[in-house]
Every structure is written in C-alpha cells, then in structure tokens.
Design a protein around this motif. Sequence first.
Motif, PDB file in Angstrom:
ATOM      1  N   TYR A  25       0.841  -1.185   0.000  1.00  0.00           N
ATOM      2  CA  TYR A  25       0.000   0.000   0.000  1.00  0.00           C
ATOM      3  C   TYR A  25       0.883   1.244   0.000  1.00  0.00           C
ATOM      4  O   TYR A  25       2.002   1.226   0.532  1.00  0.00           O
ATOM      5  N   TYR A  26       0.347   2.309  -0.580  1.00  0.00           N
ATOM      6  CA  TYR A  26       1.069   3.585  -0.583  1.00  0.00           C
ATOM      7  C   TYR A  26       0.277   4.594   0.231  1.00  0.00           C
ATOM      8  O   TYR A  26      -0.940   4.764   0.035  1.00  0.00           O
ATOM      9  N   CYS A  27       0.970   5.270   1.155  1.00  0.00           N
ATOM     10  CA  CYS A  27       0.340   6.289   1.996  1.00  0.00           C
ATOM     11  C   CYS A  27       0.675   7.664   1.424  1.00  0.00           C
ATOM     12  O   CYS A  27       1.851   8.035   1.331  1.00  0.00           O
ATOM     13  N   HIS A  28      -0.361   8.434   1.057  1.00  0.00           N
ATOM     14  CA  HIS A  28      -0.144   9.763   0.494  1.00  0.00           C
ATOM     15  C   HIS A  28       0.336  10.749   1.564  1.00  0.00           C
ATOM     16  O   HIS A  28       0.954  11.760   1.225  1.00  0.00           O
ATOM     17  N   ASN A  29       0.050  10.447   2.820  1.00  0.00           N
ATOM     18  CA  ASN A  29       0.409  11.387   3.889  1.00  0.00           C
ATOM     19  C   ASN A  29       1.908  11.390   4.168  1.00  0.00           C
ATOM     20  O   ASN A  29       2.565  12.437   4.096  1.00  0.00           O
ATOM     21  N   HIS A  30       2.480  10.215   4.475  1.00  0.00           N
ATOM     22  CA  HIS A  30       3.918  10.196   4.763  1.00  0.00           C
ATOM     23  C   HIS A  30       4.743   9.759   3.552  1.00  0.00           C
ATOM     24  O   HIS A  30       5.965   9.630   3.622  1.00  0.00           O
ATOM     25  N   LYS A  31       4.022   9.521   2.429  1.00  0.00           N
ATOM     26  CA  LYS A  31       4.657   9.215   1.145  1.00  0.00           C
ATOM     27  C   LYS A  31       5.604   8.007   1.250  1.00  0.00           C
ATOM     28  O   LYS A  31       6.765   8.052   0.850  1.00  0.00           O
ATOM     29  N   GLY A  32       5.073   6.952   1.819  1.00  0.00           N
ATOM     30  CA  GLY A  32       5.816   5.706   1.951  1.00  0.00           C
ATOM     31  C   GLY A  32       4.893   4.524   1.770  1.00  0.00           C
ATOM     32  O   GLY A  32       3.673   4.665   1.664  1.00  0.00           O
ATOM     33  N   THR A  33       5.484   3.343   1.716  1.00  0.00           N
ATOM     34  CA  THR A  33       4.693   2.136   1.502  1.00  0.00           C
ATOM     35  C   THR A  33       4.729   1.244   2.735  1.00  0.00           C
ATOM     36  O   THR A  33       5.588   1.371   3.604  1.00  0.00           O
ATOM     37  N   PHE A  34       3.767   0.334   2.798  1.00  0.00           N
ATOM     38  CA  PHE A  34       3.701  -0.644   3.879  1.00  0.00           C
ATOM     39  C   PHE A  34       2.918  -1.848   3.394  1.00  0.00           C
ATOM     40  O   PHE A  34       2.314  -1.824   2.317  1.00  0.00           O
ATOM     41  N   ARG A  35       2.925  -2.907   4.183  1.00  0.00           N
ATOM     42  CA  ARG A  35       2.212  -4.133   3.841  1.00  0.00           C
ATOM     43  C   ARG A  35       1.209  -4.469   4.932  1.00  0.00           C
ATOM     44  O   ARG A  35       1.163  -3.810   5.982  1.00  0.00           O
ATOM     45  N   ASP A  36       0.437  -5.509   4.714  1.00  0.00           N
ATOM     46  CA  ASP A  36      -0.536  -5.942   5.720  1.00  0.00           C
ATOM     47  C   ASP A  36       0.144  -6.344   7.021  1.00  0.00           C
ATOM     48  O   ASP A  36      -0.445  -6.244   8.103  1.00  0.00           O
ATOM     49  N   THR A  37       1.376  -6.812   6.935  1.00  0.00           N
ATOM     50  CA  THR A  37       2.085  -7.286   8.129  1.00  0.00           C
ATOM     51  C   THR A  37       2.972  -6.219   8.771  1.00  0.00           C
ATOM     52  O   THR A  37       3.575  -6.477   9.807  1.00  0.00           O
ATOM     53  N   THR A  38       3.055  -5.030   8.178  1.00  0.00           N
ATOM     54  CA  THR A  38       3.931  -3.990   8.724  1.00  0.00           C
ATOM     55  C   THR A  38       3.542  -3.647  10.160  1.00  0.00           C
ATOM     56  O   THR A  38       2.387  -3.394  10.464  1.00  0.00           O
ATOM     57  N   GLY A  39       4.540  -3.646  11.026  1.00  0.00           N
ATOM     58  CA  GLY A  39       4.291  -3.296  12.420  1.00  0.00           C
ATOM     59  C   GLY A  39       3.681  -4.402  13.254  1.00  0.00           C
ATOM     60  O   GLY A  39       3.246  -4.164  14.381  1.00  0.00           O
ATOM     61  N   THR A  40       3.604  -5.616  12.720  1.00  0.00           N
ATOM     62  CA  THR A  40       3.091  -6.751  13.480  1.00  0.00           C
ATOM     63  C   THR A  40       4.244  -7.703  13.799  1.00  0.00           C
ATOM     64  O   THR A  40       5.362  -7.522  13.329  1.00  0.00           O
ATOM     65  N   ILE A  41       3.953  -8.718  14.584  1.00  0.00           N
ATOM     66  CA  ILE A  41       4.985  -9.714  14.883  1.00  0.00           C
ATOM     67  C   ILE A  41       5.343 -10.527  13.643  1.00  0.00           C
ATOM     68  O   ILE A  41       6.355 -11.227  13.630  1.00  0.00           O
ATOM     69  N   PHE A  42       4.521 -10.421  12.588  1.00  0.00           N
ATOM     70  CA  PHE A  42       4.810 -11.136  11.354  1.00  0.00           C
ATOM     71  C   PHE A  42       5.766 -10.359  10.446  1.00  0.00           C
ATOM     72  O   PHE A  42       6.311 -10.914   9.497  1.00  0.00           O
ATOM     73  N   SER A  43       5.949  -9.076  10.725  1.00  0.00           N
ATOM     74  CA  SER A  43       6.747  -8.223   9.850  1.00  0.00           C
ATOM     75  C   SER A  43       8.213  -8.661   9.838  1.00  0.00           C
ATOM     76  O   SER A  43       8.827  -8.867  10.877  1.00  0.00           O
ATOM     77  N   GLY A  44       8.751  -8.808   8.632  1.00  0.00           N
ATOM     78  CA  GLY A  44      10.154  -9.172   8.492  1.00  0.00           C
ATOM     79  C   GLY A  44      10.458 -10.633   8.759  1.00  0.00           C
ATOM     80  O   GLY A  44      11.615 -11.050   8.678  1.00  0.00           O
TER      81      GLY A  44
END
Length: 338
Positions: free
Chosen positions: A53-72
Amino acid sequence: MIEGELAISDFMPSEEKCFEHLRQIRWHGCVVCPICSSTEIKKHGTENGKQRYYCHNHKGTFRDTTGTIFSGSKIPLNYWYYFIFYYLQNHSTNQLSQVLGISYKTALGMVRKVQKCLKGTCDGIKLSEIIEFDELYLSVGEKGNSELSRPPRKRGLKLRGRGTMDKDKPPIIGGCDRKGNVRLAVLEHVDSDAVFTFLLTVAAMLSNMLKIFTDDFTAYMFLRKTWVQYESVNHSAGEYARGEVHNNTMEGYWSVHRHWMNTYRGVSKKYLPEYTLFFEFVENNKREGLLNLLNNIIFLVPASLQHKIRQSCLLSHTNLYNFNTIDSDSQIATFSFT
C-alpha cells in the motif's frame, strides 16, 4: 518431495487465506497507515506476491504485516497461524519446532513475540462479589542462562514450603470470582502488602459488599481489619469448605496451571510472568472457543508495536483490547483449519 507424499502444509490453511483473514481482522475494510494513521491509502502493487500500500500522507509504503509480529519474518504466515493455534492448546515449543521443521531458537522467538503482544490484555478484567485468593509456588531457575554464577542443581530444587523469587521458588498469587474470571501475578514474595496491592489491582470495587475467601495463610489475615467481608478456611486443621466459604475454585485453576507448565519442562524465572500471563489470557477467553481465541490473538498483534511505529497514532484509531469489535457471526470468525 515424492509425488503423493503429504507435507505439514497440507494440514494448515493456505497462506492466501491467512492473509485474507489478517486483512479482515486488522483493517475491517478500511486500511489505516500503521506509521502515520492516515486513511489516504491506495494499493501499490505487490512484493513477493504480497499486497503493498502507498500512503499519500507520509509518502511511503507498507504491507498488511507492517508493524506486526509477522513483519520481516521469513516464516510463512500460514505457519505462524498454525503455530499460534496449537500453542494456544499448550503444545510445547520444541514439539511445534519439530512439526513445522524450524529450529528451536526460531520457535522460541515466535513464542516470545506472541507473549509480548498479550501485555495488558487482562488488566481490564475485574473480580467482583465473591473473590477467592490463593498462591502457588513454582520451582524455576535460570533455564537457558549459560552464564550461571552457581553450579547447576543436579536433582532440582529441594526447597520445601513457601519460597521467594531469590530462592528460585517464586510465588504466583491468584484471585478468581465465581463468574469465570481469574487474575494472576508473579511476586517476589508474599506478604500483606503484596496481597493488598494485588487486591487493589484486580477488584472491581472495594466495599463492604465484597466477600473474600482464603486459606489460613497469615499474609491474608490483615483482611479481617478491612471493610470487606472476609472469611478463611483452616487447611491446617483439615477444613477445606464451610458452606460457601472456600478457595477450591482457585485451587482448581492451580491444578490446570501445574499441568500447563509441565509441558515446558521448566522455564526461566525471567520469563515466568510471560508464561503466567499467557495462561491467564487463555483461561479468561477460552469460553469463546479456540478459533475466536485465535482471532483475539491476531487482533492483538498490532499492540506489540515497539519499533518504527508510533503506537499512539495507531491507538487513536483502534481499540486494540476491545474484543467485542470481533463479531463471532461475521466472516472474521469463519477461519478454520479444515
């Protein structure tokens, strides 16, 4: 793999189904940026088959798992789901590592992440009307510590009776009401101050309508001088119940807890609070069923954000501990292992 041979992945949901479930649990149809909590989001292609996903506010991308224990994590999401589902049923870390074909160290790291996301989940559970208190003493030590300052015990801890954290036999104080709620806390030692502090933490309301039942341990005797209705049974004299006065319900929880802890063949006292919290969480939510319990764990995953994510922004949009937002009749609860 030989044609027709079964693999462990044949006994778990597909990764696509797990991602669909995660999106339902986390976004509820409205994707929110986990970095700045903006809703100005658009899909931004895929990476390794996973939606970005692309965030227009901070102009960066992330995924469904970003910031979860599944991330990375290199562990597939369906392996994570399988792990959590069976860990909720008290399967040991070693057993799950063998079944999934991952190292014990990796499985133990998964356990630590799951345990951390439960922090604070039981704080809102308050005991009322009739409360039973009791304590349990577990023989633990420095399991996993390769830098012990003392020789290892050859035949386990032989300390009898009540112990302390310093003596490797920490007490766990427990309180339960007769509505199915239970609260636990690992203490350094048990005395009147520790009991009173625990009471203030777990009681819904302190009044002369509150009844507290315990055994004859002296640490509880100060309750006779308070405003609550306090009664005790004299275990030393063979008295275990006197009408409604008993703490057998709490002792029943201890019998389950001992069996629960035996699965792990000993734990480090450093991590005893985490194992205790996990047991407390399961006992307070198991009436919802295993699949809803899994939903609750997955729903809590964003609460473990401690790195790169501003948790205050996330909390302003989502009440992470409000399990009532998960509708058991909705599609969110249709996840299964069949």
